[in-house]
Enzyme design. Structure first.
Site, mmCIF file in Angstrom:
data_model
loop_
_atom_site.group_PDB
_atom_site.id
_atom_site.type_symbol
_atom_site.label_atom_id
_atom_site.label_comp_id
_atom_site.label_asym_id
_atom_site.label_seq_id
_atom_site.Cartn_x
_atom_site.Cartn_y
_atom_site.Cartn_z
ATOM 1 N N HIS A 217 -0.380 -6.578 6.247
ATOM 2 C CA HIS A 217 0.298 -5.357 6.688
ATOM 3 C C HIS A 217 0.254 -5.194 8.211
ATOM 4 C CE1 HIS A 217 -3.515 -3.432 7.667
ATOM 5 N NE2 HIS A 217 -3.987 -3.936 6.535
ATOM 6 N N TRP B 281 -6.880 2.737 12.351
ATOM 7 C CA TRP B 281 -8.219 2.261 12.030
ATOM 8 C C TRP B 281 -8.395 0.803 12.446
ATOM 9 C CZ3 TRP B 281 -11.020 4.411 7.136
ATOM 10 C CH2 TRP B 281 -11.056 5.806 7.213
ATOM 11 N N GLU C 30 -7.029 -4.241 -0.545
ATOM 12 C CA GLU C 30 -8.046 -4.823 0.310
ATOM 13 C C GLU C 30 -9.411 -4.841 -0.401
ATOM 14 O OE1 GLU C 30 -9.087 -6.859 2.248
ATOM 15 O OE2 GLU C 30 -8.563 -6.160 4.271
#
Length: 209
Positions: free
Chosen positions: A9, A14, A82
């Site tokens: 992605h 973050w 993830e």
């Protein structure tokens, strides 16, 4: 020959701040959305037959950029999420190192079991590889693009290829919106055709967390 593109992605706040995302549902930032559009332009030229994505927003929205160019509908699979980072999620890597030094040392060493409720590499590899296999089965002999995450992509691909953990550690982390290309001809199984492919961006690689 079946071809599989395993696509990380785009960038998030973050990522940019070195904060552990894991399965926290963090959206793309402006940079990440731009990366997704630029990468989608390259991937659309390959004429993919199907698009599959993790259901976390950063991967789903990355896949949507390619869907907008190809007209395909995106399918979602939770197995492509993830790695689950347990108690680490939301902390910066510096905070993890300070607050959970033993676990951080095991992670840095590439150990399978880290502690802190962090998903093991073996479990991660198995679940992501299962998702990748099912994505490839959607169009046998075609090209399927899978939008997922950094650690998930690396470990899932390695599991498909039958690589030991020591070999996986020789792979550099995937850059945001870069991808791995795999091929399978039915006789030799899965083979690595390309790694860290994408639009070149001259910046440090964010950790795949």
């Amino acid at each position: 020959m079946t071809r599989l593109i395993v696509w990380r992605h785009g960038n998030t706040d973050w990522n940019a701040g070195g904060r552990v995302q894991g399965q926290t549902d963090v959206p793309l930032n402006d940079v990440g959305r731009k990366q997704a559009v630029e990468a989608a332009a390259l991937l659309a030229v390959l004429r993919p037959d199907a698009i599959v994505a993790s259901d976390l927003r950063r991967a789903a929205d990355t896949a949507a950029a390619l869907a907008a160019r190809t007209g395909h509908t995106v399918s979602y699979d939770e197995r492509l999420r993830e790695r689950y980072f347990g108690a680490w999620q939301g902390l910066t890597t510096a905070e993890v190192a300070a607050q959970r030094p033993a676990e951080f040392a095991r992670w840095k060493a590439g150990n399978d079991v880290v502690g802190g409720d962090v998903e093991t590499l073996d479990d991660l590899g198995k679940r992501v590889a299962d998702g990748l296999q099912d994505a490839a089965r959607l169009v046998p002999g075609g090209l399927v693009v899978v939008a997922t995450h950094g650690a998930a992509a690396r470990q899932g691909v390695a599991h498909l290829l039958g690589w030991p953990l020591e070999q996986v550690r020789t792979l550099r982390a995937l850059q945001n919106c870069h991808w791995v290309e795999l091929t399978s001809d039915g006789e030799r199984g899965w083979q690595l055709a390309g790694y860290n492919v994408g639009v070149f961006i001259d910046r440090p690689v964010p950790p795949a967390v």
